[in-house]
Design an enzyme around this catalytic site. Sequence first.
Site, PDB file in Angstrom:
ATOM      1  N   GLU A 227      46.075  25.830  33.491  1.00  0.00           N
ATOM      2  CA  GLU A 227      46.480  24.689  32.815  1.00  0.00           C
ATOM      3  C   GLU A 227      45.036  23.560  32.918  1.00  0.00           C
ATOM      4  OE1 GLU A 227      49.883  20.307  33.827  1.00  0.00           O
ATOM      5  OE2 GLU A 227      48.886  22.342  35.178  1.00  0.00           O
TER       6      GLU A 227
ATOM      7  N   ARG B 283      51.630  37.118  46.815  1.00  0.00           N
ATOM      8  CA  ARG B 283      52.782  37.177  47.670  1.00  0.00           C
ATOM      9  C   ARG B 283      53.015  38.784  46.819  1.00  0.00           C
ATOM     10  NH1 ARG B 283      52.804  32.004  46.406  1.00  0.00           N
ATOM     11  NH2 ARG B 283      53.269  30.445  48.190  1.00  0.00           N
TER      12      ARG B 283
END
Length: 264
Positions: A186, A149
């Site tokens: 993560e 993006r």
Amino acid sequence: MMQSTNSILFRSNSLTLSPAVNNSRSIATSLAPPFKASAAKTSSPSATPTLPLISLRNYRSALPSPRCTVSDSETVQVQEMAAEDAQDPRLARIASAIRVIPDFPKPGILFQDITTLLLDTQAFKDTIDLFVERYKDKEISVVAGIEARGFIFGPPIALAIGAKFVPMRKPNKLPGKVISEEYSLEYGTDTMEMHVGAVEAGERALVIDDLIATGGTLGAAIKLLERVGVKVVECACVIALPELKGRERLGDNPLFVLVNAPGA
């Protein structure tokens, strides 16, 4: 990031709620009241002003506004909001144009969707204008956009301020010789790449993405640019998820965001 109770897992442009989340800490998925911008107030001339917090719709509560803080004895942590005037109609338009989609791409996730912002030509223009106004006089020669993006917002900003656009991509996406930077997620790691020769030592760069969550991708982009002698002037994002503490991962590199997404 995972906690044993009341845990919240965060990924990319989304918030993931674990089954252990307490009701008092859960994020509402019903529509919130219309956007309201709070004006900054100070109790005395010497008090630190509270910068405006722009709330995205589909939420019920908001996190405290980030402040610009500078300490002589500690690492400088700088995050600025888009405008000193909390009543700037452009900020309200941008915030109301961003859609929050629950349970996407899987149950428990609240996805920050900018595609509705792109459909609103005025809100999209306001977004670009706010960035251009900030960076047009900062002698920036490189706008580095993070996949994917950042590719949307980076090129029009680069054209407007007279800078070149440099894509920062995932592995095996750029066809030429690249330099790489690994960063942690993560679970596991990922890699960001940039073409060799795309930038030169001594250039001044803006790093842009649509959203800052944990700050991993922005941090990797900064390291790539600094490895070849480029000065990173600032990182810029449309949306921030302050609860993920991505700001801390950027060290003393300043961050500029237009709107804060409220958290749990």
